[in-house]
Write an enzyme that holds these catalytic residues in place. Structure first.
Site, PDB file in Angstrom:
ATOM      1  N   ASP A  42      68.493  85.246  22.877  1.00 34.72           N
ATOM      2  CA  ASP A  42      68.750  85.782  24.207  1.00 34.72           C
ATOM      3  C   ASP A  42      67.758  85.173  25.185  1.00 34.72           C
ATOM      4  O   ASP A  42      66.641  84.802  24.801  1.00 34.72           O
ATOM      5  CB  ASP A  42      68.591  87.308  24.185  1.00 34.72           C
ATOM      6  CG  ASP A  42      69.295  88.006  25.336  1.00 34.72           C
ATOM      7  OD1 ASP A  42      70.312  88.672  25.093  1.00 34.72           O
ATOM      8  OD2 ASP A  42      68.838  87.868  26.487  1.00 34.72           O
ATOM      9  N   ASN A  85      78.199  85.896  21.312  1.00 34.02           N
ATOM     10  CA  ASN A  85      78.431  86.958  22.286  1.00 34.02           C
ATOM     11  C   ASN A  85      77.903  86.630  23.670  1.00 34.02           C
ATOM     12  O   ASN A  85      78.371  87.202  24.658  1.00 34.02           O
ATOM     13  CB  ASN A  85      77.794  88.250  21.777  1.00 34.02           C
ATOM     14  CG  ASN A  85      77.742  89.327  22.835  1.00 34.02           C
ATOM     15  OD1 ASN A  85      78.733  89.974  23.146  1.00 34.02           O
ATOM     16  ND2 ASN A  85      76.555  89.516  23.431  1.00 34.02           N
ATOM     17  N   TYR A 150      86.266  83.788  35.302  1.00 34.34           N
ATOM     18  CA  TYR A 150      85.921  84.490  34.062  1.00 34.34           C
ATOM     19  C   TYR A 150      87.089  84.440  33.073  1.00 34.34           C
ATOM     20  O   TYR A 150      86.902  84.171  31.885  1.00 34.34           O
ATOM     21  CB  TYR A 150      85.545  85.931  34.381  1.00 34.34           C
ATOM     22  CG  TYR A 150      85.118  86.735  33.180  1.00 34.34           C
ATOM     23  CD1 TYR A 150      83.884  86.505  32.574  1.00 34.34           C
ATOM     24  CD2 TYR A 150      85.942  87.719  32.645  1.00 34.34           C
ATOM     25  CE1 TYR A 150      83.482  87.243  31.470  1.00 34.34           C
ATOM     26  CE2 TYR A 150      85.558  88.453  31.539  1.00 34.34           C
ATOM     27  CZ  TYR A 150      84.320  88.209  30.952  1.00 34.34           C
ATOM     28  OH  TYR A 150      83.933  88.935  29.857  1.00 34.34           O
TER      29      TYR A 150
END
Length: 258
Positions: A42, A85, A150
């Site tokens: 991350d 993710n 998106y």
């Protein structure tokens, strides 16, 4: 609290990108609770769940991705599961986003999946329980308003998932996807906060899902854990909707009589 079989993931090592908040943190927690050793990649791993291993990684940086994946294997001796993710959002019609915005979103949402998977595949091929799960969105197929960029990025993720599944099934690497509906995450909270009438907008988001509420991150995490787990050994090339029926159901509208 998980209903998973005890020890389902014992001995397995997993990477979860974007695993320090929202859906990703729920996935990392779920895999950890099921017995996996979990590495969280991350930008800011400070929010990674307790018991997981955080790495500060930008998925747009190929060298950083490769270093992190190599380090996970060096630390734990193997790699079995990758959950792609990490993603960023965008709003607007096709007229509203600049070329730079398009590039930025595609760099994370699509090429991020490519980079992490590419770095992981040599290790996954050695695993007896190898799996990749790509986290997409209902936006890949539903035609949502003001989500052109998106939606395009998540449509690409869905197509990529199927292509990867075909390419790597004979390598012993299962590839599947999860398409969540609107999930109650900090990202959605920020969208609501920017709306003219946040309460009204929340009601709209809830109403467009047939089960009349937002999806929880834990519900998405449960679907990912199933697809990535050894119990799903014959599930390959599936894209599982976790959206309260939004993708396929058309229930009768609720009519208020006067």
């Amino acid at each position: 609290m998980t209903s998973a079989p005890a020890g389902e993931y014992d001995g397995l090592v997993a990477i979860v990108t974007g695993g320090a908040s929202g859906i990703g943190a729920a996935i990392a927690q779920e895999l950890h609770d099921r017995g996996a050793t979990v590495a969280v990649l991350d930008l800011d791993p400070a929010g990674a769940p307790d018991g997981t291993h955080g790495f500060a990684v930008d998925v747009t940086d190929d060298a950083a991705v490769r270093r992190a994946v190599d380090q996970v294997v060096a630390d734990h001796g193997r790699l079995d599961v990758v959950v792609n993710n990490a993603g960023i959002g965008a709003t607007g019609t096709v007229e509203d986003n600049s070329d730079d915005q398009w590039r930025a979103v595609l760099e994370v949402n699509v090429l991020g999946v490519v980079r992490v998977s590419r770095a992981a595949l040599p290790y996954l091929r050695r695993s007896p329980a190898a799996a990749i799960v790509n986290v997409g969105s209902i936006a890949a197929s539903a035609g949502l308003p003001n989500r052109a960029l998106y939606s395009a990025s998540k449509g690409a993720v869905q197509a990529l998932t199927l292509a990867m599944a075909a390419d790597h099934v004979r390598d012993g690497v299962r590839v599947n996807g999860v398409n969540p509906g609107t999930v109650d995450t900090p990202f959605v909270e920020r969208l609501l906060a920017s709306a003219d009438e946040p309460d009204v907008e929340r009601v709209r988001l809830e109403a467009r899902q047939p089960h009349q509420r937002l999806v929880t991150p834990q519900e998405v995490a449960g679907a990912v854990a199933y697809l990535a787990g050894p119990a799903a050994a014959s599930t390959v090339g599936a894209v599982l909707a976790v959206d309260g029926g939004m993708a396929g159901l058309r229930p009768h509208p609720q009519i208020t009589r006067r």
